[in-house]
Write an enzyme that holds these catalytic residues in place. Structure first.
Site, PDB file in Angstrom:
ATOM      1  N   MET A 260       0.837  -1.209   0.000  1.00 46.38           N
ATOM      2  CA  MET A 260       0.000   0.000   0.000  1.00 46.38           C
ATOM      3  C   MET A 260       0.874   1.262   0.000  1.00 46.38           C
ATOM      4  O   MET A 260       0.616   2.213  -0.740  1.00 46.38           O
ATOM      5  CB  MET A 260      -0.942   0.017   1.216  1.00 46.38           C
TER       6      MET A 260
ATOM      7  N   THR B 114      13.565  -1.037   7.668  1.00 47.27           N
ATOM      8  CA  THR B 114      14.726  -1.766   7.153  1.00 47.27           C
ATOM      9  C   THR B 114      15.223  -1.085   5.875  1.00 47.27           C
ATOM     10  O   THR B 114      14.471  -0.903   4.921  1.00 47.27           O
ATOM     11  CB  THR B 114      14.360  -3.238   6.846  1.00 47.27           C
TER      12      THR B 114
ATOM     13  N   SER C   4      -8.982   3.378   1.146  1.00 43.99           N
ATOM     14  CA  SER C   4      -9.580   2.126   0.679  1.00 43.99           C
ATOM     15  C   SER C   4      -9.352   1.908  -0.804  1.00 43.99           C
ATOM     16  O   SER C   4      -9.271   2.860  -1.575  1.00 43.99           O
ATOM     17  CB  SER C   4     -11.085   2.133   0.941  1.00 43.99           C
TER      18      SER C   4
ATOM     19  N   LYS D 101     -14.100   5.221   7.839  1.00 45.53           N
ATOM     20  CA  LYS D 101     -13.463   4.075   7.158  1.00 45.53           C
ATOM     21  C   LYS D 101     -13.892   2.761   7.824  1.00 45.53           C
ATOM     22  O   LYS D 101     -14.125   1.751   7.152  1.00 45.53           O
ATOM     23  CB  LYS D 101     -11.931   4.207   7.206  1.00 45.53           C
TER      24      LYS D 101
ATOM     25  N   HIS E  16     -17.229   1.999   6.532  1.00 47.08           N
ATOM     26  CA  HIS E  16     -17.036   1.507   5.155  1.00 47.08           C
ATOM     27  C   HIS E  16     -16.725   0.011   5.188  1.00 47.08           C
ATOM     28  O   HIS E  16     -17.298  -0.788   4.451  1.00 47.08           O
ATOM     29  CB  HIS E  16     -15.887   2.274   4.476  1.00 47.08           C
ATOM     30  N   ASN E  17     -15.806  -0.365   6.053  1.00 47.63           N
ATOM     31  CA  ASN E  17     -15.418  -1.778   6.113  1.00 47.63           C
ATOM     32  C   ASN E  17     -16.568  -2.651   6.624  1.00 47.63           C
ATOM     33  O   ASN E  17     -16.759  -3.762   6.137  1.00 47.63           O
ATOM     34  CB  ASN E  17     -14.189  -1.957   7.006  1.00 47.63           C
TER      35      ASN E  17
ATOM     36  N   GLU F  16     -18.702  -3.140   3.839  1.00 40.33           N
ATOM     37  CA  GLU F  16     -18.013  -4.097   2.956  1.00 40.33           C
ATOM     38  C   GLU F  16     -18.311  -5.541   3.418  1.00 40.33           C
ATOM     39  O   GLU F  16     -18.648  -6.405   2.599  1.00 40.33           O
ATOM     40  CB  GLU F  16     -16.507  -3.803   3.020  1.00 40.33           C
TER      41      GLU F  16
ATOM     42  N   ARG G  61     -39.912  -6.628  32.950  1.00 37.87           N
ATOM     43  CA  ARG G  61     -38.828  -6.005  33.727  1.00 37.87           C
ATOM     44  C   ARG G  61     -39.377  -5.442  35.039  1.00 37.87           C
ATOM     45  O   ARG G  61     -38.741  -5.511  36.090  1.00 37.87           O
ATOM     46  CB  ARG G  61     -38.167  -4.883  32.916  1.00 37.87           C
TER      47      ARG G  61
HETATM   48  C1  6PG Z   1     -10.229  -1.523   1.893  1.00 40.96           C
HETATM   49  C2  6PG Z   1     -10.408  -2.782   2.708  1.00 40.96           C
HETATM   50  C3  6PG Z   1      -9.241  -3.088   3.539  1.00 40.96           C
HETATM   51  C4  6PG Z   1      -9.430  -4.282   4.477  1.00 40.96           C
HETATM   52  C5  6PG Z   1      -9.656  -5.573   3.796  1.00 40.96           C
HETATM   53  C6  6PG Z   1      -9.561  -6.786   4.692  1.00 40.96           C
HETATM   54  O1  6PG Z   1     -11.024  -0.636   2.124  1.00 40.96           O
HETATM   55  O2  6PG Z   1      -9.336  -1.438   1.042  1.00 40.96           O
HETATM   56  O3  6PG Z   1     -11.465  -2.589   3.573  1.00 40.96           O
HETATM   57  O4  6PG Z   1      -8.979  -1.943   4.290  1.00 40.96           O
HETATM   58  O5  6PG Z   1      -8.277  -4.399   5.240  1.00 40.96           O
HETATM   59  O6  6PG Z   1     -10.873  -5.535   3.164  1.00 40.96           O
HETATM   60  O7  6PG Z   1     -10.490  -6.761   5.735  1.00 40.96           O
HETATM   61  P1  6PG Z   1     -10.848  -8.103   6.522  1.00 40.96           P
HETATM   62  O8  6PG Z   1      -9.577  -8.891   6.652  1.00 40.96           O
HETATM   63  O9  6PG Z   1     -11.343  -7.676   7.861  1.00 40.96           O
HETATM   64  O10 6PG Z   1     -11.839  -8.818   5.685  1.00 40.96           O
END
Ligand code: 6PG
Length: 482
Positions: free
Chosen positions: A13, A34, A128, A183, A186-187, A190, A445
């Protein structure tokens, strides 16, 4: 001439972001813990570019223009703290450290505040799009010290993905850890998108007995509809991919999903904030269940699970499945935006939801045509509390409900697990029910613990306790909500 920006961390990345910045005319100084990695990069992918190397943090700092901008592309967690601690004594007031990893946002909150005391600006930025995104245009979600944004903005907006109208998929998200929070969501989304696709695949494969070539064609067709997205596109590629023996490679992959934690954090935050983020959370649990492989193999035998055959016209089912997937996806995004709204209110981030949709429109893993409609919905009503109430999305939900119910019911009948599609439907049913059975729950309750209840015929905020059995006392417990 000094460098415009420094990047620490030359894994894939980091390298790709540097090359991307170089392509856009920025002079980048590259450093890695390194030294050999620096040499390998300079003599390999960076050969013939304007990229320069730095073999120590001091050299990196000396080679940068003021205010210095140093981006960390290292593993989230302690490594970020360790580099930050080493950098701070070498920096001047007004310099900027950027963390481009998948950091948990409370860490970013902490770092922004700690560095502010020292006069150093900190940006926590979601990036991302994987390797290819980093190289040719990721979605970038920066947040943190707002004073730093004008200096970073030209670089980030130049290297980011662009929408079809050439708008950058990168904008300022908000203070503190807002960028990393967005983010994280977002994940989480995802995770949800991926889980929904896998549920459709299992329904087609096991229920409808479709071949991989047939399923590939379905995903190719779906990609021409409102479902058009990167994840649907790669799914069609994956389904068509044959191993060396000509068999679909996907069937040789162990059915145990990995996870690095961002989906789980999204679920934890939803629980903390009291937001019913059911679809993403089910998707995280689906990964957990998948990892119980040995137990599942034993249980299938123990319960003598039957094959899940779905009878009927295949084409009709495929269209029903498409509608169920689309409707579920709307619910997932609606829940994700509810979570962001709550976080924005709690933290005073003033998130711009239309901008978030725009940032996700291109470059990132969840990029899709659909995000343009989300952006439109927030343009019409920036304070929209439930995405499904927007007329475009409401129309789709209403039109798909009947097909969605059929798919959900059939999956239950034949035993195909579809936790995300079914929980999305259940959520919509709950969300559109004015009176839920929580009145009975409140009574329970109060019955066992004198937890009190409010009445529909009295003003809210007035609490009542009933001595349900005649044996309890009139003393109620304190009323508070966690
Ligand atoms: C992105 C992805 C990335 C993420 C992978 C793996 O936006 O490019 O979200 O950031 O690290 O998708 O996520 P998992 O290992 O939790 O599936």
């Amino acid at each position: 001439m000094k460098g415009d920006i420094g990047v620490i961390g030359l894994a894939v990345m980091g390298q790709n972001l540097i090359l991307n910045m170089n392509d856009h005319g920025y002079k980048v100084v590259a450093h890695n813990r390194t030294a050999e990695k620096v040499d390998e990069f300079l003599q390999g992918p960076a050969k013939g570019t304007n990229i320069v190397g730095a073999y120590s943090l001091q050299e990196l700092v000396d080679k940068l223009e003021s205010p210095r901008k140093i981006m960390l592309m290292v593993r989230a967690g302690d490594v970020v703290d360790s580099f930050t601690d080493k950098l701070v004594p070498l920096l001047d007031k007004g310099d900027i450290i950027i963390d481009g990893g998948n950091t948990n946002f409370p860490d970013t909150n902490r770092r922004v505040a700690a560095l502010k005391e020292k006069g150093i600006h900190f940006i926590g930025s979601g990036v991302s799009g994987g390797e290819e995104g980093a190289r040719f245009g990721p979605s970038i979600m920066p947040g943190g010290s707002p004073e730093a944004w004008p200096f970073v903005k030209p670089i980030f907006q130049a290297i980011s993905a662009k929408t079809e109208n050439n708008e950058p998929c990168c904008d300022w998200v908000g203070n503190d850890g807002a960028g990393h929070f967005v983010k994280m969501v977002h994940n989480g989304i995802e995770y949800g998108d991926m889980q929904l696709i896998t549920e459709a695949y299992q329904f087609m494969k096991d229920g409808l007995g479709m071949t991989h070539d047939e399923m590939q064609s379905v995903f190719i067709e779906w990609n021409k509809t409102e479902l058009n997205s990167y994840l649907v596109e790669i799914t069609s590629d994956i389904l068509g991919y044959k191993d060396t023996d000509g068999e679909p490679l996907v069937e040789k992959i162990l059915d145990t999903a990995g996870q690095k934690g961002t989906g789980k954090w999204t679920g934890i935050n939803a629980l903390d904030m009291g937001i019913p983020l059911t679809l993403i959370t089910e998707s995280v649990f689906a990964r957990c269940l998948s990892s119980l492989k040995d137990q599942r193999v034993e249980a299938e035998e123990l319960f003598g699970k039957k094959k899940s055959i779905v009878e009927g016209d295949k084409q009709v089912w495929i269209e029903a499945l498409r509608q169920a997937l689309l409707a579920s996806k709307i619910i997932s995004y609606a829940q994700g935006f509810m979570l962001m709204r709550e976080a924005s209110n709690e933290n005073g981030w003033d998130l711009n939801y239309g901008n978030v949709a725009l940032m996700w429109r291109g470059g990132c893993i969840i990029r899709s045509a659909f995000l343009s409609n989300i952006r439109d919905a927030y343009d019409i009503d920036p304070e929209l509390s439930f995405l499904g109430s927007d007329s475009y999305f409401k129309g789709i939900l209403e039109n798909s409900t009947s097909a969605w119910r059929k798919v959900a019911a059939k999956s239950m009948e034949v035993g195909i697990p579809m936790p995300s599609m079914t929980s999305a439907l259940t959520f919509l049913d709950g969300y559109t029910t004015a009176r839920l059975p929580a009145n009975l729950l409140q009574a329970q309750r109060d019955y066992f613990g004198a937890h009190t209840y409010e009445r529909v015929d009295k003003p809210k905020g007035e609490f009542f306790h009933t001595n349900w059995t005649g044996k309890g006392g009139d003393v109620s417990s304190t009323t508070y909500n966690s």
